[in-house]
Design an enzyme around this catalytic site. Structure first.
Site, PDB file in Angstrom:
ATOM      1  N   ASN A   1       0.994  -1.186   0.016  1.00  0.00           N
ATOM      2  CA  ASN A   1      -0.029  -0.131  -0.055  1.00  0.00           C
ATOM      3  C   ASN A   1       1.005   1.268   0.149  1.00  0.00           C
ATOM      4  O   ASN A   1       1.518   1.492   0.849  1.00  0.00           O
ATOM      5  CB  ASN A   1      -0.952   0.006   1.207  1.00  0.00           C
ATOM      6  N   TRP A   2       0.672   1.811  -1.195  1.00  0.00           N
ATOM      7  CA  TRP A   2       1.985   3.000  -1.417  1.00  0.00           C
ATOM      8  C   TRP A   2       1.412   4.331  -0.592  1.00  0.00           C
ATOM      9  O   TRP A   2       2.193   5.245  -0.331  1.00  0.00           O
ATOM     10  CB  TRP A   2       2.052   3.381  -2.580  1.00  0.00           C
ATOM     11  N   LYS A   3       0.108   4.310  -0.236  1.00  0.00           N
ATOM     12  CA  LYS A   3      -0.487   5.355   0.666  1.00  0.00           C
ATOM     13  C   LYS A   3      -0.158   6.740  -0.230  1.00  0.00           C
ATOM     14  O   LYS A   3      -0.358   6.429  -1.621  1.00  0.00           O
ATOM     15  CB  LYS A   3       0.002   5.554   1.808  1.00  0.00           C
TER      16      LYS A   3
ATOM     17  N   HIS B   1      -9.298   1.306   4.989  1.00  0.00           N
ATOM     18  CA  HIS B   1      -8.299   1.426   5.761  1.00  0.00           C
ATOM     19  C   HIS B   1      -8.294   2.145   6.918  1.00  0.00           C
ATOM     20  O   HIS B   1      -8.948   3.183   7.078  1.00  0.00           O
ATOM     21  CB  HIS B   1      -6.842   1.714   4.686  1.00  0.00           C
TER      22      HIS B   1
ATOM     23  N   GLY C   1       2.748   1.891  10.948  1.00  0.00           N
ATOM     24  CA  GLY C   1       3.783   2.877  10.731  1.00  0.00           C
ATOM     25  C   GLY C   1       4.585   3.448  12.133  1.00  0.00           C
ATOM     26  O   GLY C   1       5.311   4.504  12.294  1.00  0.00           O
TER      27      GLY C   1
ATOM     28  N   GLY D   1       2.795  -1.170   4.134  1.00  0.00           N
ATOM     29  CA  GLY D   1       3.040   0.107   3.840  1.00  0.00           C
ATOM     30  C   GLY D   1       4.353   0.757   3.388  1.00  0.00           C
ATOM     31  O   GLY D   1       4.706   0.419   2.500  1.00  0.00           O
ATOM     32  N   GLY D   2       5.121   1.302   4.479  1.00  0.00           N
ATOM     33  CA  GLY D   2       6.448   1.953   3.990  1.00  0.00           C
ATOM     34  C   GLY D   2       7.125   0.913   3.336  1.00  0.00           C
ATOM     35  O   GLY D   2       8.056   1.534   2.592  1.00  0.00           O
TER      36      GLY D   2
END
Ligand code: 13P
Length: 242
Positions: free
Chosen positions: A7-9, A89, A165, A222-223
């Protein structure tokens, strides 16, 4: 085989997208890959990486079309080649006030266009400390899945909000226990066996342990999904037995 979804956000621009495309060379047998990218990059990512990974979106409108300024419909996502989409999300729930009822409608909208929803659920730190995890997950699932068509694919991502995160993760035992609970609940309530991914501070260094065994079906990252090598490393280590 595990599902390794990124998930690149709201990260990356066309320069990084091009670099990612150039360096993304996963061995086929490592994992089922998926990458949820910002809307403007779906089409290019799908065109260039669509054979190696499923390309998806991070959000969708509950409505089909009309006067909803700023929204993007499931029909538009399908038009751009998205094959899956995150729903609910925790950042959408917390920052944009997305409710379980919206999630339910989004699941329905996506399935009507044959886009696989990835329904994200998870408790906050406060809910965790107050021992409300199970009841929170239960209502997120009960409402979020209440209009789902189980003849079509849908997967769940369990992401404890306090692990996103932060570098903190639940223990492997806690992850297995919570995901087992989620699977049992879905089985009891909906008579379905769904795949459940874990998300929250997954990195190459902890993926092997967190994803080991048969309970956790994969990860939503994510990150660490922004760096091609780390993302591929996670898939490789998730494949190895400990
Ligand atoms: P991090 O892996 O950066 O903790 O984010 C997890 C997440 O929110 C994936 O959807």
């Amino acid at each position: 085989m595990k599902y390794i979804f990124g998930n690149w956000k709201m990260n990356n621009t066309s320069v990084e997208v091009k670099d990612f495309i150039k360096s993304f060379k996963p061995p086929k047998e490592d994992a089922v890959f998926g990458i949820a990218v910002p809307f403007p990059y779906i089409k290019e990512m799908q065109k260039k990486l669509g054979k190696k990974a499923q390309i998806g979106a991070q959000n969708v409108s509950f409505a089909e079309s009309g006067a909803y300024t700023g929204e993007i419909s499931a029909k538009m996502l399908a038009d751009c080649g998205a094959s899956f989409c995150l729903v609910g999300h925790s950042e959408r729930r917390q920052i944009f006030g997305e409710t379980n009822e919206w999630c339910r409608e989004k699941v329905k909208a996506l399935q009507s266009r044959n886009i696989m929803p990835v329904l994200c659920i998870g408790e906050t730190l406060q809910e965790n400390e107050q021992k409300k995890t199970k009841s929170v997950l239960k209502s997120q699932l009960k409402i979020g899945l209440s209009k789902a068509d189980f003849s079509k694919k849908i997967i769940i991502a369990y992401e404890p909000v306090w692990a996103i995160g932060t570098g903190k993760t639940p223990t492997k035992k806690e992850v297995d226990q919570t995901i087992s609970y989620i699977k049992e609940y879905i089985n009891k309530e909906f008579k379905q066996n769904l795949k459940v991914l874990y998300g929250g501070s997954v990195k190459a260094s902890n993926a092997k342990e967190l994803l080991s065994g048969d309970i956790v079906d994969g990860a939503l990252i994510g990150g660490a999904s922004l760096k091609v090598n780390e993302f591929l490393e996670i898939a490789k280590s998730a494949k190895e037995k400990i």
